[in-house]
Design a protein around this motif. Structure first.
Motif, PDB file in Angstrom:
ATOM      1  N   ILE A 142       0.847  -1.207   0.000  1.00 35.39           N
ATOM      2  CA  ILE A 142       0.000   0.000   0.000  1.00 35.39           C
ATOM      3  C   ILE A 142       0.877   1.249   0.000  1.00 35.39           C
ATOM      4  O   ILE A 142       0.657   2.195  -0.774  1.00 35.39           O
ATOM      5  CB  ILE A 142      -0.954  -0.008   1.211  1.00 35.39           C
ATOM      6  N   ASP A 143       1.898   1.261   0.856  1.00 36.65           N
ATOM      7  CA  ASP A 143       2.816   2.412   0.916  1.00 36.65           C
ATOM      8  C   ASP A 143       3.565   2.584  -0.401  1.00 36.65           C
ATOM      9  O   ASP A 143       3.760   3.702  -0.890  1.00 36.65           O
ATOM     10  CB  ASP A 143       3.807   2.238   2.064  1.00 36.65           C
ATOM     11  N   ALA A 146       1.272   4.046  -2.976  1.00 35.22           N
ATOM     12  CA  ALA A 146       0.981   5.451  -2.657  1.00 35.22           C
ATOM     13  C   ALA A 146       2.144   6.361  -3.035  1.00 35.22           C
ATOM     14  O   ALA A 146       1.942   7.488  -3.512  1.00 35.22           O
ATOM     15  CB  ALA A 146       0.654   5.584  -1.172  1.00 35.22           C
ATOM     16  N   GLU A 147       3.380   5.879  -2.807  1.00 35.50           N
ATOM     17  CA  GLU A 147       4.563   6.693  -3.124  1.00 35.50           C
ATOM     18  C   GLU A 147       4.666   6.988  -4.618  1.00 35.50           C
ATOM     19  O   GLU A 147       5.109   8.063  -5.018  1.00 35.50           O
ATOM     20  CB  GLU A 147       5.829   5.970  -2.656  1.00 35.50           C
ATOM     21  N   GLY A 149       2.081   7.078  -6.725  1.00 34.81           N
ATOM     22  CA  GLY A 149       0.900   7.772  -7.231  1.00 34.81           C
ATOM     23  C   GLY A 149       0.170   7.022  -8.323  1.00 34.81           C
ATOM     24  O   GLY A 149      -0.655   7.600  -9.044  1.00 34.81           O
ATOM     25  N   PHE A 173      -5.587   1.000   0.718  1.00 38.30           N
ATOM     26  CA  PHE A 173      -5.381   1.674  -0.551  1.00 38.30           C
ATOM     27  C   PHE A 173      -6.331   2.864  -0.660  1.00 38.30           C
ATOM     28  O   PHE A 173      -7.467   2.820  -0.171  1.00 38.30           O
ATOM     29  CB  PHE A 173      -5.667   0.731  -1.726  1.00 38.30           C
ATOM     30  N   ARG A 174      -5.864   3.917  -1.322  1.00 40.00           N
ATOM     31  CA  ARG A 174      -6.744   5.023  -1.684  1.00 40.00           C
ATOM     32  C   ARG A 174      -7.021   4.890  -3.177  1.00 40.00           C
ATOM     33  O   ARG A 174      -6.190   5.235  -4.009  1.00 40.00           O
ATOM     34  CB  ARG A 174      -6.103   6.364  -1.348  1.00 40.00           C
ATOM     35  N   ASP A 176      -8.768   5.243  -6.938  1.00 35.64           N
ATOM     36  CA  ASP A 176      -9.378   6.232  -7.826  1.00 35.64           C
ATOM     37  C   ASP A 176     -10.786   5.796  -8.213  1.00 35.64           C
ATOM     38  O   ASP A 176     -11.671   6.631  -8.401  1.00 35.64           O
ATOM     39  CB  ASP A 176      -8.541   6.395  -9.093  1.00 35.64           C
ATOM     40  N   HIS A 196     -11.774   6.766   0.594  1.00 36.63           N
ATOM     41  CA  HIS A 196     -10.764   5.888  -0.016  1.00 36.63           C
ATOM     42  C   HIS A 196     -11.286   5.183  -1.268  1.00 36.63           C
ATOM     43  O   HIS A 196     -10.500   4.537  -1.953  1.00 36.63           O
ATOM     44  CB  HIS A 196     -10.309   4.833   0.993  1.00 36.63           C
TER      45      HIS A 196
END
Length: 491
Positions: A142-143, A146-147, A149, A173-174, A176, A196
């Motif tokens: 997840i990190d 996210a890093e 994008g 997770f965020r 789209d 999210h």
């Protein structure tokens, strides 16, 4: 005229029962999974045509099965796909195993995922049923995502979101976009899950609605479909008392504004007559600001009892800017004894702090006569044990409604309206601009107007919350509570 259907929210347990009932009816589980996975692939191709690669993260259950089907469909359409699995994919069983066996390409471990430029991640690790913190490896991925994008398309719900409560289970997770099936889940509309999920698409995978209705509970998305049938139609024979008389209690001279906001909102929301019941020392302050709202001096409990003699005074709002908790308690109990309908807000709620039983006893046997509108702090003061529980917001609101035998409007950016009979609704369209002083006072007045018009309490509260959010939307940015009042419309 056919009324719209309320939108159902299916909890993880309920969607499991829907799936089981669908299969018991003769539908084939693997075909339902194929429909779901191919819907994910279709969404990915439609919304991300420029993707250079689709890394598909597959979990150890049916959500992972959806991922394998999606991966297979994407390859069939010419996309570059890599599959990364959490756990041993050879240990899958049932429909998920059939889906795994349909994937002809290699399966790498989730740990092996390395981001590439142009990735669009398909998250099929966990679905709505997640009820524990995600493993450390999933946190790391997840990190990592996210890093970079990279866009994330979530299958059902972003992994890490509890489908029943919307809580984050360690990390999430965020996305789209999220693709879900049959109906949305509570985690799609409750915070922080809602923030999210991104844009949520709901796909029909062929399960008959009769099965969904048979297994669904009483949780809905708030909106006109819940209360339209209970709206009071205007009539040429109406007069102001027939449209309902609402009384709003004012606080002392130094805190009169909150009650005036409630009263003004009630008049705009359709109450036929609104009276501001004011202490004598506040009459001048209130009178200087009122026109269509009536004004009456009320100083003591005896004054309240005399006021209640007139049966046309059918509904009350108590609490906004009221200040005196002792008076608030005695006034509320008098209203209950006389069988009238009450919206209890702000200081009226705090008057019963740690003593919800007193409200339950007072309104016992008068189903639908009490609506309370607590924010987080007021909820905690009134229901300290419920507030401490690990349950989600809906479960807490329902427990509180049962505790008082009335309707609870548990306010926030995901306001939940709950009834003792188990019905609940969540408002998802109230804008963030409502986080302004006096906004809650306006809401109390709108709900009071709906009660005075004869709406049942649960529907009156649902309508009030919806009207409140719609008024904020019409007000635009920079709104104040006064602006909000001017944009209120009847239900």
């Amino acid at each position: 005229m056919r009324l719209p259907r309320p939108e159902i929210l299916l909890t993880p347990n309920e969607i499991s029962h829907v799936d089981a009932a669908a299969i018991a009816s003769g539908l084939i589980g693997s075909m339902l999974m194929r429909c779901a996975g191919e819907a994910v692939a279709a969404s990915a191709l439609r919304h991300y045509p420029a993707a250079r690669r689709f890394p598909v993260f597959c979990g150890p259950g049916n959500n992972g099965g959806d991922g394998y089907v999606a991966a297979t469909a994407l390859v069939r359409c010419g996309a570059d796909v890599r599959v990364f699995a959490l756990g041993d994919p050879d240990r899958l069983s049932g429909d998920a195993r059939i889906a795994r066996e349909s994937w002809a390409g290699p399966v790498e471990s989730l740990e092996a995922y390395m981001p590439h430029a142009g990735d669009v991640v398909i998250d099929a690790l966990f679905g709505a049923g997640l009820a524990r913190d995600v493993p450390d490896i999933v946190r790391l991925v997840i990190d990592k995502v996210a890093e970079t994008g990279a866009p994330v398309l979530a299958v059902d719900l972003p992994s890490g979101i509890d489908g029943a409560t919307g809580k984050i289970r360690g990390a999430a997770f965020r996305a789209d976009r999220s693709v879900t099936f049959v109906e949305r889940k509570p985690g799609h509309v409750l915070l922080p899950g809602r923030s999210h999920c991104g844009t949520v698409e709901v796909f029909d995978i062929g399960i008959p609605r009769r099965i969904v209705l048979a297994e669904a509970g009483k949780f809905r998305v708030n909106g006109p479909a819940l209360f339209q049938a209970f709206r009071r139609a205007l009539s040429a024979e109406d007069h102001k008392y027939r449209r309902g008389h609402l009384t709003v209690f004012s606080g002392p001279a130094i805190s009169t504004g909150a009650a005036r906001l409630s009263a003004g909102a009630a008049l705009k929301a359709g109450a036929g007559l609104v009276t501001l019941a004011s202490p004598s020392d506040a009459l001048a302050a209130n009178g200087a600001h009122l026109t269509a709202v009536m004004l009456a001096p009320i100083d003591t409990l005896a004054d309240v009892e005399n006021w209640l003699i007139d049966q046309r005074r059918n509904s009350f709002v108590l609490g906004p800017g009221f200040a005196s908790r002792d008076k608030a308690r005695s006034y509320a109990l008098a209203i209950a004894r006389n069988g009238r309908r009450l919206v209890l807000d702000a200081d009226g709620i705090s008057a019963f702090a740690d003593n919800a039983n007193a409200l339950q006893s007072a309104f016992a046997g008068s189903s639908g006569h009490l609506v309370i509108t607590p924010h987080e702090g007021e909820f905690t003061r009134l229901f300290p044990e419920i507030a401490k529980s690990e349950e989600g917001k809906v479960e807490k609101a329902l427990a509180a409604a049962r505790a008082i035998g009335g309707i609870v409007v548990y306010k926030g950016a995901d306001t939940v309206i709950a009834s003792p009979d188990g019905h609940a609704a969540v408002e998802e369209k109230a804008p963030a601009t409502l986080a302004t002083a006096g906004s809650g006072d306006v809401l109390a007045g709108i709900i009071g107007a709906n009660l005075s018009n004869g709406m049942p309490a649960f529907e009156a509260a649902c309508a009030g919350v919806h009207q409140h959010g719609q008024a904020a939307g019409r007000s635009g940015e920079g709104l104040t509570a006064e602006d909000l009042v001017s944009h209120v419309l009847p239900a």
